[in-house]
Scaffold this motif. Structure first.
Motif, PDB file in Angstrom:
ATOM      1  N   THR A 299      -0.712   8.026  -0.135  1.00 44.75           N
ATOM      2  CA  THR A 299      -2.001   7.891  -0.812  1.00 44.75           C
ATOM      3  C   THR A 299      -2.557   9.292  -1.106  1.00 44.75           C
ATOM      4  OG1 THR A 299      -2.451   5.839   0.380  1.00 44.75           O
ATOM      5  CG2 THR A 299      -4.332   6.963  -0.624  1.00 44.75           C
TER       6      THR A 299
ATOM      7  N   GLY B 178     -11.335   1.678  -1.121  1.00 43.63           N
ATOM      8  CA  GLY B 178     -10.465   0.969  -0.200  1.00 43.63           C
ATOM      9  C   GLY B 178      -9.738  -0.213  -0.798  1.00 43.63           C
TER      10      GLY B 178
ATOM     11  N   ARG C 229      -4.021  -1.958  10.080  1.00 45.47           N
ATOM     12  CA  ARG C 229      -4.763  -0.889  10.729  1.00 45.47           C
ATOM     13  C   ARG C 229      -5.284  -1.384  12.071  1.00 45.47           C
ATOM     14  NH1 ARG C 229      -2.923   1.550   6.536  1.00 45.47           N
ATOM     15  NH2 ARG C 229      -1.320   1.667   8.106  1.00 45.47           N
TER      16      ARG C 229
ATOM     17  N   VAL D 111      -4.901   5.494   7.392  1.00 48.29           N
ATOM     18  CA  VAL D 111      -5.376   5.766   6.041  1.00 48.29           C
ATOM     19  C   VAL D 111      -6.665   4.988   5.805  1.00 48.29           C
ATOM     20  CG1 VAL D 111      -4.804   5.746   3.588  1.00 48.29           C
ATOM     21  CG2 VAL D 111      -2.974   5.987   5.292  1.00 48.29           C
ATOM     22  N   ALA D 112      -7.673   5.671   5.293  1.00 43.99           N
ATOM     23  CA  ALA D 112      -8.948   5.013   5.000  1.00 43.99           C
ATOM     24  C   ALA D 112      -9.754   5.885   4.036  1.00 43.99           C
ATOM     25  CB  ALA D 112      -9.753   4.770   6.278  1.00 43.99           C
TER      26      ALA D 112
ATOM     27  N   GLY E 156       0.833  -1.195   0.000  1.00 46.92           N
ATOM     28  CA  GLY E 156       0.000   0.000   0.000  1.00 46.92           C
ATOM     29  C   GLY E 156       0.865   1.241   0.000  1.00 46.92           C
TER      30      GLY E 156
ATOM     31  N   ASP F 132      -7.410  -0.405  -2.829  1.00 47.92           N
ATOM     32  CA  ASP F 132      -5.974  -0.180  -2.983  1.00 47.92           C
ATOM     33  C   ASP F 132      -5.217  -0.281  -1.665  1.00 47.92           C
ATOM     34  OD1 ASP F 132      -7.330   2.088  -2.055  1.00 47.92           O
ATOM     35  OD2 ASP F 132      -5.752   3.433  -2.761  1.00 47.92           O
ATOM     36  N   GLN F 133      -5.930  -0.461  -0.568  1.00 43.28           N
ATOM     37  CA  GLN F 133      -5.312  -0.457   0.751  1.00 43.28           C
ATOM     38  C   GLN F 133      -4.830  -1.855   1.146  1.00 43.28           C
ATOM     39  OE1 GLN F 133      -4.619   2.373   2.609  1.00 43.28           O
ATOM     40  NE2 GLN F 133      -5.205   3.212   0.609  1.00 43.28           N
TER      41      GLN F 133
ATOM     42  N   HIS G 185      -7.450  -4.301   2.690  1.00 42.50           N
ATOM     43  CA  HIS G 185      -8.407  -4.827   1.710  1.00 42.50           C
ATOM     44  C   HIS G 185      -7.751  -5.944   0.903  1.00 42.50           C
ATOM     45  CE1 HIS G 185     -11.112  -5.036  -1.754  1.00 42.50           C
ATOM     46  NE2 HIS G 185     -12.016  -4.370  -1.042  1.00 42.50           N
TER      47      HIS G 185
ATOM     48  N   GLU H 142       0.289   3.970   1.745  1.00 38.43           N
ATOM     49  CA  GLU H 142       0.283   4.529   3.094  1.00 38.43           C
ATOM     50  C   GLU H 142       0.148   6.053   3.071  1.00 38.43           C
ATOM     51  OE1 GLU H 142       0.817   1.659   6.089  1.00 38.43           O
ATOM     52  OE2 GLU H 142      -0.630   1.819   4.477  1.00 38.43           O
TER      53      GLU H 142
END
Length: 488
Positions: A163, A201, A233, A239-240, A158, A203-204, A207, A160
């Protein structure tokens, strides 16, 4: 139930047979035999580990604001441990501890390797052993992972703090959408970073961890598996997607009680390096509330990923033969005593969520003391495999059977010394001999250190003795036995 007897059986024999049949009838009526048969059918383990998650931030642990419906649902189906404690108080030592079931350091064989050598498909997705967050997440690298633990392993990359979106560095009072100049890997203020952005989400890293875990459940549902899914997380940077931040208005956040001269009776080694007066966030009271809002947003995003995995467990019918565990490596300070982050043996750091949902065991809550080192022997017993001789934890299966069962007097944690947490007391003894003592029944926020109170000298001496005995039993010698009065 109909009972049949041969007429040739003696009176005493008939009485014995009748008693045995009545006992059998009671067992069947109470469901115990059925439960035993179900327990014998447990063949899989799904271990879900969050990162930097304090127990009391979850709805099922009493938080009135944070929305965690999926973890709460798991808790309603499993046994929730109200008194569960980590051993290491930051990521690396904690994860090594529970993966080897050793209070400090490594053992001969990790949990993943143990399952793999016993014929299980063993997989890691995301962070189980220590990874630098954000460093290893941005790079998509393995961190301190141990390759021989796993049949397969998968990292979840990610961007982070990088983003694109609404970035904040809250102890510096910086708010921007610019990508340049953001606090990231190894930078001093990265702990206070949040990013709210437009997106779904996907791309996190969390996920991605859920998506890969779902794929593995589908691919390996026909044979025994141990799958460990590690979310990052609510570890910083928080990040969200924006819709998660929108659920928590910072103006409505409640921050920990601030007590005048709170640090006066906490020894130097009991104070974290990150304090409001040192990191600068004391200048921005509103940003302390924003930290809570971002923490909650990150938790709820993580909770949704837990829900995706649990839904797939249900869809595949794996709930009938799979033990599911949810926990975190340690808790987190968010302004308690003006402390931030971890590496501390106060309650907000050492207490962790622990939920075990296993077929054949009744749901509920237990106040029995549990430690993360207990996961290894517990999961091994649930699937019927022995454990290496150097495992130091105890199986929690007796508590799964009877939530009132008590396996141990207290929990051991360490950071600049050690803590001994019983149901009623929290005792800390640091490497310089300084001490803290709190009555957890009457002072759960640990405001008044009783270590220098003569009225509690007998309690203090008893807890000293118990702690030293526990350390010696665990083979830990690193403690200063010199007695001093606490800093005032």
């Amino acid at each position: 139930m109909i009972l049949y007897f041969e007429t040739r059986i003696s009176v005493s024999g008939r009485m014995a047979a009748l008693a045995a049949c009545l006992a059998t009838a009671c067992v069947v009526a109470g469901g115990t035999l059925a439960a035993q048969e179900t327990r014998a059918s447990i063949k899989n383990v799904l271990l879900i580990v969050s990162d930097d998650l304090r127990a009391n931030a979850l709805g099922c642990y009493g938080d009135p604001l944070c929305q965690t419906p999926h973890i709460d649902k798991l808790a309603s189906r499993g046994l929730l441990f109200t008194h569960s404690y980590c051993q290491g108080t930051w990521c690396a030592p904690s994860r090594t501890s529970f993966m080897f079931s050793r209070y400090e350091g490594r053992g001969t064989q990790s949990l993943g390797e143990h399952f793999r050598k016993n014929g299980f498909y063993s997989a890691r997705v995301g962070k189980i052993f220590h990874m630098r967050v954000p460093g290893d997440i941005i790079a998509g690298t393995d961190g301190e992972d141990i390759e021989e633990c796993w049949t397969e392993r998968f990292n979840s990359q990610g961007d982070e703090a990088h983003t694109p979106g609404d970035y904040a560095c809250l102890n510096r009072n910086v708010f921007t959408t610019e990508l340049a100049g953001r606090q990231s890997t190894k930078m001093p203020h990265r702990m206070f970073v949040s990013v709210s952005y437009q997106g779904d989400g996907s791309d996190q890293p969390d996920h991605k961890t859920a998506t890969k875990t779902i794929e593995l459940l589908r691919e390996h549902s026909a044979k025994p598996f141990f799958i460990a899914a590690g979310f990052v997380r609510p570890h910083y940077p928080m990040v969200a997607p924006k819709q998660y931040f929108d659920r928590y208005r910072w103006e409505e956040m409640r921050v920990p009680t601030q007590v005048q001269n709170d640090l006066a009776d906490i020894p130097k080694l009991g104070q974290t390096a990150s304090r409001s007066a040192l990191n600068g966030i004391d200048q921005f009271p509103d940003n302390q509330k924003r930290m809570w809002a971002a923490y909650y947003a990150a938790i709820t995003f993580m909770d949704d990923q837990v829900g995706r995995i649990l839904d797939e467990v249900e869809r595949l019918g794996l709930h009938e033969n799979t033990a599911v565990v949810f926990t975190s490596d340690h808790g987190y300070h968010l302004g308690d005593h003006t402390f931030w982050q971890k590496s501390n043996v106060h309650e907000e750091v050492i207490r962790v969520p622990l939920i075990i949902s296993a077929p054949g065991y009744q749901p509920g809550r237990t106040d029995s003391i549990a430690e993360l080192v207990d996961l290894y022997p517990t999961l091994s017993e649930l699937v019927g495999v022995d454990v290496p001789a150097d495992v130091q934890g105890l199986s929690l299966v007796p508590i799964l059977k009877d939530p009132t069962a008590q396996l141990k007097e207290g929990a051991l944690s360490f950071s600049n010394g050690h803590s001994w947490r019983t149901n009623d007391w929290a005792y800390m003894r640091y490497n310089d001999g300084s001490e803290e003592l709190y009555d957890m029944q009457h002072d759960p926020e640990q405001i008044t250190n009783l270590a220098g109170d003569q009225e509690h000298e007998m309690v203090l001496e008893r807890l000293r003795t118990e702690l030293l005995a526990r350390l010696e039993n665990a083979g830990i010698k690193r403690i200063n036995r010199r007695q001093t009065t606490p800093a005032r």
